[in-house]
Write a protein that holds these residues in place. Structure first.
Motif, mmCIF file in Angstrom:
data_model
loop_
_atom_site.group_PDB
_atom_site.id
_atom_site.type_symbol
_atom_site.label_atom_id
_atom_site.label_comp_id
_atom_site.label_asym_id
_atom_site.label_seq_id
_atom_site.Cartn_x
_atom_site.Cartn_y
_atom_site.Cartn_z
ATOM 1 N N LEU A 27 -0.092 42.461 -17.323
ATOM 2 C CA LEU A 27 0.561 42.965 -18.500
ATOM 3 C C LEU A 27 1.371 41.775 -19.287
ATOM 4 O O LEU A 27 1.402 41.904 -20.648
ATOM 5 C CB LEU A 27 1.489 44.014 -18.386
ATOM 6 N N PRO A 28 2.168 40.712 -18.800
ATOM 7 C CA PRO A 28 2.845 39.804 -19.303
ATOM 8 C C PRO A 28 1.826 39.012 -20.295
ATOM 9 O O PRO A 28 2.141 38.672 -21.475
ATOM 10 C CB PRO A 28 3.497 38.950 -18.318
ATOM 11 N N SER A 29 0.740 38.866 -19.773
ATOM 12 C CA SER A 29 -0.426 37.921 -20.455
ATOM 13 C C SER A 29 -0.968 38.655 -21.761
ATOM 14 O O SER A 29 -0.841 37.984 -22.871
ATOM 15 C CB SER A 29 -1.469 37.411 -19.684
ATOM 16 N N LEU A 30 -1.206 39.990 -21.351
ATOM 17 C CA LEU A 30 -1.573 40.967 -22.510
ATOM 18 C C LEU A 30 -0.538 41.005 -23.484
ATOM 19 O O LEU A 30 -0.915 41.055 -24.579
ATOM 20 C CB LEU A 30 -2.060 42.307 -22.077
ATOM 21 N N MET A 31 0.613 41.069 -23.089
ATOM 22 C CA MET A 31 1.755 41.279 -24.336
ATOM 23 C C MET A 31 1.673 39.899 -25.361
ATOM 24 O O MET A 31 1.952 40.068 -26.399
ATOM 25 C CB MET A 31 3.007 41.436 -23.478
ATOM 26 N N ARG A 32 1.602 38.888 -24.324
ATOM 27 C CA ARG A 32 1.782 37.432 -25.266
ATOM 28 C C ARG A 32 0.525 37.602 -26.048
ATOM 29 O O ARG A 32 0.692 37.094 -27.234
ATOM 30 C CB ARG A 32 1.699 36.301 -24.144
ATOM 31 N N LEU A 33 -0.676 37.940 -25.575
ATOM 32 C CA LEU A 33 -1.727 37.889 -26.415
ATOM 33 C C LEU A 33 -1.817 38.898 -27.727
ATOM 34 O O LEU A 33 -1.915 38.330 -28.861
ATOM 35 C CB LEU A 33 -2.961 38.337 -25.786
ATOM 36 N N LEU A 34 -0.974 39.916 -27.337
ATOM 37 C CA LEU A 34 -0.702 40.769 -28.549
ATOM 38 C C LEU A 34 0.113 40.265 -29.558
ATOM 39 O O LEU A 34 0.111 40.398 -30.843
ATOM 40 C CB LEU A 34 -0.208 42.405 -28.082
ATOM 41 N N ASP A 35 1.068 39.556 -29.381
ATOM 42 C CA ASP A 35 1.894 38.813 -30.076
ATOM 43 C C ASP A 35 1.138 37.950 -30.891
ATOM 44 O O ASP A 35 1.532 37.526 -32.148
ATOM 45 C CB ASP A 35 3.373 38.064 -29.433
ATOM 46 N N GLU A 36 0.380 37.014 -30.301
ATOM 47 C CA GLU A 36 -0.512 36.171 -30.900
ATOM 48 C C GLU A 36 -1.442 36.792 -32.291
ATOM 49 O O GLU A 36 -1.381 36.400 -33.236
ATOM 50 C CB GLU A 36 -1.436 35.284 -29.974
ATOM 51 N N LEU A 37 -2.008 37.813 -31.696
ATOM 52 C CA LEU A 37 -2.739 38.545 -32.646
ATOM 53 C C LEU A 37 -1.905 39.178 -33.634
ATOM 54 O O LEU A 37 -2.682 39.115 -34.948
ATOM 55 C CB LEU A 37 -3.445 39.837 -31.707
ATOM 56 N N ASP A 38 -0.634 39.752 -33.455
ATOM 57 C CA ASP A 38 0.094 39.942 -34.436
ATOM 58 C C ASP A 38 0.179 38.817 -35.551
ATOM 59 O O ASP A 38 0.265 39.277 -36.811
ATOM 60 C CB ASP A 38 1.340 40.479 -34.039
ATOM 61 N N GLN A 39 0.698 37.692 -34.995
ATOM 62 C CA GLN A 39 1.039 36.574 -36.028
ATOM 63 C C GLN A 39 -0.481 36.213 -36.656
ATOM 64 O O GLN A 39 -0.269 35.982 -38.148
ATOM 65 C CB GLN A 39 1.366 35.385 -35.088
ATOM 66 N N VAL A 40 -1.241 36.262 -36.097
ATOM 67 C CA VAL A 40 -2.698 35.846 -36.740
ATOM 68 C C VAL A 40 -3.216 36.808 -37.572
ATOM 69 O O VAL A 40 -3.524 36.531 -38.908
ATOM 70 C CB VAL A 40 -3.855 35.651 -35.891
ATOM 71 N N SER A 41 -3.030 38.204 -37.456
ATOM 72 C CA SER A 41 -3.360 39.214 -38.514
ATOM 73 C C SER A 41 -2.284 39.080 -39.625
ATOM 74 O O SER A 41 -2.834 39.239 -40.886
ATOM 75 C CB SER A 41 -3.346 40.722 -37.853
ATOM 76 N N LEU A 42 -1.205 38.789 -39.467
ATOM 77 C CA LEU A 42 -0.280 38.731 -40.623
ATOM 78 C C LEU A 42 -0.363 37.603 -41.475
ATOM 79 O O LEU A 42 -0.387 37.554 -42.790
ATOM 80 C CB LEU A 42 1.401 38.472 -40.000
ATOM 81 N N SER A 43 -0.951 36.247 -40.848
ATOM 82 C CA SER A 43 -1.268 35.155 -41.616
ATOM 83 C C SER A 43 -2.456 35.260 -42.413
ATOM 84 O O SER A 43 -2.550 34.901 -43.488
ATOM 85 C CB SER A 43 -1.196 33.977 -40.750
ATOM 86 N N GLN A 44 -3.266 36.091 -41.703
ATOM 87 C CA GLN A 44 -4.656 36.394 -42.387
ATOM 88 C C GLN A 44 -4.632 37.430 -43.269
ATOM 89 O O GLN A 44 -5.575 37.869 -43.965
ATOM 90 C CB GLN A 44 -5.671 36.147 -41.536
ATOM 91 N N LYS A 45 -3.744 38.416 -43.327
ATOM 92 C CA LYS A 45 -3.718 39.522 -44.002
ATOM 93 C C LYS A 45 -4.609 40.718 -43.549
ATOM 94 O O LYS A 45 -5.251 41.235 -44.326
ATOM 95 C CB LYS A 45 -3.429 39.393 -45.373
ATOM 96 N N ARG A 46 -5.123 40.629 -42.175
ATOM 97 C CA ARG A 46 -6.006 41.455 -41.684
ATOM 98 C C ARG A 46 -5.547 42.344 -40.466
ATOM 99 O O ARG A 46 -4.584 41.905 -39.880
ATOM 100 C CB ARG A 46 -7.287 40.910 -41.241
ATOM 101 N N PRO A 47 -6.010 43.843 -40.491
ATOM 102 C CA PRO A 47 -5.729 44.470 -39.437
ATOM 103 C C PRO A 47 -6.007 44.301 -38.207
ATOM 104 O O PRO A 47 -7.280 43.538 -38.221
ATOM 105 C CB PRO A 47 -6.188 45.817 -39.941
ATOM 106 N N ILE A 48 -5.549 44.552 -37.195
ATOM 107 C CA ILE A 48 -5.917 44.420 -35.729
ATOM 108 C C ILE A 48 -6.924 45.405 -35.563
ATOM 109 O O ILE A 48 -6.595 46.412 -34.904
ATOM 110 C CB ILE A 48 -4.646 43.988 -34.959
ATOM 111 N N THR A 49 -8.042 44.910 -35.822
ATOM 112 C CA THR A 49 -9.274 45.848 -35.408
ATOM 113 C C THR A 49 -10.071 45.435 -34.385
ATOM 114 O O THR A 49 -9.985 44.368 -34.021
ATOM 115 C CB THR A 49 -10.336 46.076 -36.714
#
Length: 235
Positions: A198-220
């Motif tokens: 779970l800690p690795s998955l949570m960190r990945l989710l944080d990365e995905l959040d940052q990338v999606s915000l920078s690219q203005k794309r939803p996490i699909t």
């Protein structure tokens, strides 16, 4: 207060949205342990000394940090010791009534074990409390016999890792706290195509959040699939 230890007063280097709390801990099969830790943080448990054990990724660190945060909110002096913060503790380094957490006692070297043993005794005498953790039951720890005995005197709980469904729920809850929706389908894909702790998955989710915000794309699902493929290819 004079002491030769760098005490880490509980100021966690994580965003407020991700701060460990008893409310955002996914309990799973650990209801009794979580209820007792919650009582510990209010000085309402039947014993002020609790040892938690379980495999890596089962939530020990989260629960220790959350308990100290809750204790701090109750007005108790708190101290969190982990990794490089597990330094040589002098007997007078903390108030007798402090609430202390030692995360992963197997990291203690010989001098640190002596120090934590002395700290345990001071807290016991002075009305303080100690919450500690490790990967094994206390009787199986390769530490000083007197420290192992002390850890075994209090309450002991095993933390059981989450099932895949519970991990998926935890990911969705984390996403909600960060302000976006994560579908069960995407959560399941992450569990099947990335590290399963779970800690690795949570960190990945944080990365995905940052990338999606920078690219203005939803996490699909296509977005996540492409991101994981880019990680694997080193792009």
């Amino acid at each position: 207060m004079t002491a030769s230890i760098k005490l880490h007063q509980l100021t966690l280097d994580i965003s407020p949205q991700a701060a460990a709390s008893l409310d955002n801990f996914v309990t799973g099969s650990n209801q009794e342990a979580v209820a007792m830790v919650s009582a510990w943080s209010r000085d309402a448990a039947p014993d002020r000394f609790i040892y938690l054990w379980g495999e890596s990724g089962c939530g020990k660190t989260h629960l220790l940090q959350a308990a100290l945060m809750a204790a701090s909110e109750q007005g108790f002096t708190t101290c969190y010791l982990q990794d490089d913060l597990l330094l040589e503790v002098e007997a007078d380094a903390l108030p007798d009534d402090a609430f202390v957490a030692v995360d992963d006692v197997t990291r203690l070297n010989a001098s640190q074990q002596i120090a934590v043993f002395a700290l345990y005794n001071r807290l016991k005498e002075g009305g303080g409390a100690l919450l500690s953790s490790g990967p094994l039951p206390s009787v199986q720890l390769t530490l000083r016999d007197d420290l192992v005995t002390r850890l075994g005197w209090g309450l002991t709980y095993r933390l059981v890792g989450l099932t895949d469904d519970e991990k998926n729920t935890a990911l969705q809850q984390h996403a909600h706290e960060k302000g976006f929706m994560l579908s069960p389908e995407v959560g399941g894909y992450l569990l099947n195509h990335y590290r399963r702790d779970l800690p690795s998955l949570m960190r990945l989710l944080d990365e995905l959040d940052q990338v999606s915000l920078s690219q203005k794309r939803p996490i699909t699902l296509p977005f996540v699939r492409h991101y994981l493929q880019s990680l694997q290819s080193g792009q």
